[in-house]
Design a protein around this motif. Structure first.
Motif, mmCIF file in Angstrom:
data_model
loop_
_atom_site.group_PDB
_atom_site.id
_atom_site.type_symbol
_atom_site.label_atom_id
_atom_site.label_comp_id
_atom_site.label_asym_id
_atom_site.label_seq_id
_atom_site.Cartn_x
_atom_site.Cartn_y
_atom_site.Cartn_z
ATOM 1 N N ALA A 13 0.831 -1.208 0.000
ATOM 2 C CA ALA A 13 0.000 0.000 0.000
ATOM 3 C C ALA A 13 0.859 1.249 0.000
ATOM 4 N N ALA A 14 2.022 1.187 0.665
ATOM 5 C CA ALA A 14 2.935 2.335 0.658
ATOM 6 C C ALA A 14 3.486 2.576 -0.748
ATOM 7 N N GLU A 15 3.769 1.517 -1.487
ATOM 8 C CA GLU A 15 4.213 1.677 -2.871
ATOM 9 C C GLU A 15 3.100 2.295 -3.722
ATOM 10 N N ILE A 16 1.854 1.884 -3.478
ATOM 11 C CA ILE A 16 0.721 2.480 -4.184
ATOM 12 C C ILE A 16 0.615 3.962 -3.844
ATOM 13 N N TYR A 17 0.810 4.283 -2.578
ATOM 14 C CA TYR A 17 0.776 5.673 -2.128
ATOM 15 C C TYR A 17 1.796 6.504 -2.911
ATOM 16 N N PRO A 76 6.292 1.742 9.252
ATOM 17 C CA PRO A 76 7.510 1.194 8.649
ATOM 18 C C PRO A 76 7.412 1.008 7.138
ATOM 19 N N GLY A 77 6.220 0.683 6.641
ATOM 20 C CA GLY A 77 6.059 0.506 5.204
ATOM 21 C C GLY A 77 6.332 1.786 4.438
ATOM 22 N N MET A 78 5.840 2.902 4.960
ATOM 23 C CA MET A 78 6.099 4.197 4.321
ATOM 24 C C MET A 78 7.588 4.519 4.344
ATOM 25 N N LEU A 79 8.226 4.296 5.478
ATOM 26 C CA LEU A 79 9.651 4.615 5.606
ATOM 27 C C LEU A 79 10.505 3.748 4.688
ATOM 28 N N ALA A 80 10.092 2.507 4.476
ATOM 29 C CA ALA A 80 10.860 1.628 3.592
ATOM 30 C C ALA A 80 10.874 2.192 2.168
ATOM 31 N N VAL A 81 9.736 2.712 1.722
ATOM 32 C CA VAL A 81 9.676 3.306 0.388
ATOM 33 C C VAL A 81 10.490 4.602 0.353
ATOM 34 N N ALA A 220 -9.451 -0.600 1.693
ATOM 35 C CA ALA A 220 -9.182 -1.632 0.693
ATOM 36 C C ALA A 220 -9.401 -3.041 1.237
ATOM 37 N N GLU A 221 -9.107 -3.215 2.519
ATOM 38 C CA GLU A 221 -9.227 -4.542 3.121
ATOM 39 C C GLU A 221 -10.612 -4.793 3.700
ATOM 40 N N ARG A 222 -11.522 -3.833 3.555
ATOM 41 C CA ARG A 222 -12.805 -3.936 4.250
ATOM 42 C C ARG A 222 -14.002 -3.924 3.318
ATOM 43 N N ILE A 223 -13.745 -3.853 2.022
ATOM 44 C CA ILE A 223 -14.841 -3.953 1.065
ATOM 45 C C ILE A 223 -14.476 -4.991 0.009
#
Length: 272
Positions: A13-17, A76-81, A220-223
């Protein structure tokens, strides 16, 4: 919502962001935030809730090799990107409500499109003022002032129910200009400037707009696929006025940018 929403997202999701949200929405605001903060060569800058680092990158271009830019995020996902894109900058895992820096570490703290997600906004602003002499925050204006996104949220509510509304409404929850200025002042700052700007959210199609907003959030994970398609269908119709001749979408996005200078020294605040 019955629980606090932290908006933690996966690395995917961070990559999509970074690939969708940043070019479509956030890249245009970063230079404006850096300009209003009067970032100059050699300064020390903190980007709070930096996401994948678009503001930090803009600030780094201004401060040059003799300055310092630190990006801080709880995800952490955002920081990795962010680290993948600019390994030369400093990236720090941390909470905006308890910044892991001494007093007066930075010349300026910047926060773009994130204040609305903080559980304690006043405390986070006070922390920014503790570690930096000046703070500049950018937030989307309130939903009634967003002609395109107001329609999107209403469509999502129609098909995905109250939880979707709660998730999507969070984006606009700091958007009252007077309340925002008051909040910055309550956090210990003298407000120097508050400006309002209308940008443009650009997407390849109405479907891309819907998918970007959904995939970049916990929604995204809820619909399911059926609900997503129903939202797409109605958005194609209701946002038709923003569709260009080539099928792309150019939707208005209104935001406020507020800059405050610390009213008192950190020591004075702690002893008052």
């Amino acid at each position: 919502m019955t629980r606090r929403e932290t908006f933690q997202v996966s690395s995917g999701a961070a990559e999509i962001y970074e690939s969708r949200f940043v070019p479509a929405l956030f890249a245009q605001w970063a230079p404006l935030v850096v300009d209003q903060a009067t970032v100059t060569e050699g300064q020390r800058i903190l980007d709070v809730a930096c996401g994948t680092g678009v503001v930090a990158r803009a600030a780094a271009d201004r401060v040059g090799p003799h300055g310092l830019v630190v990006g801080l995020d709880l995800n952490p996902g955002m920081l990795a990107v962010a680290r993948r894109i600019r390994p030369d900058l400093d990236w720090c895992l941390g909470d905006a409500g308890t910044l892991p820096f001494p007093d007066d570490t930075f010349d300026a703290a910047l926060c773009q499109m994130a204040l609305m997600f903080f559980p304690d906004r006043r405390r986070s602003l006070a922390e920014m003022h503790r570690v930096a002499r000046r703070v500049t925050v950018c937030v989307p204006a309130a939903l009634p002032d967003q002609p395109a996104y107001g329609l999107l949220v209403r469509v999502a509510a129609r098909h995905a129910g109250p939880e979707a509304v709660a998730l999507l409404d969070t984006y606009w929850s700091c958007g009252d200009r007077d309340e925002l200025v008051a909040l910055v002042g309550e956090a210990g700052a003298t407000v120097e400037r508050c400006t309002t700007h209308t940008g443009t959210a650009r997407f390849p199609s109405p479907d891309a707009l819907v998918d970007t907003e959904i995939d970049g959030s916990p929604l995204a994970e809820r619909i399911g696929a059926e609900t997503r398609e129903a939202i797409r269908r109605d958005v194609r119709s209701e946002l038709a006025r923003y569709v260009q001749a080539d099928g792309t979408v150019a939707a208005p996005l209104v935001a406020h940018v507020v800059t405050g200078r610390r009213a008192h020294s950190p020591e004075a605040r702690r002893t008052s």
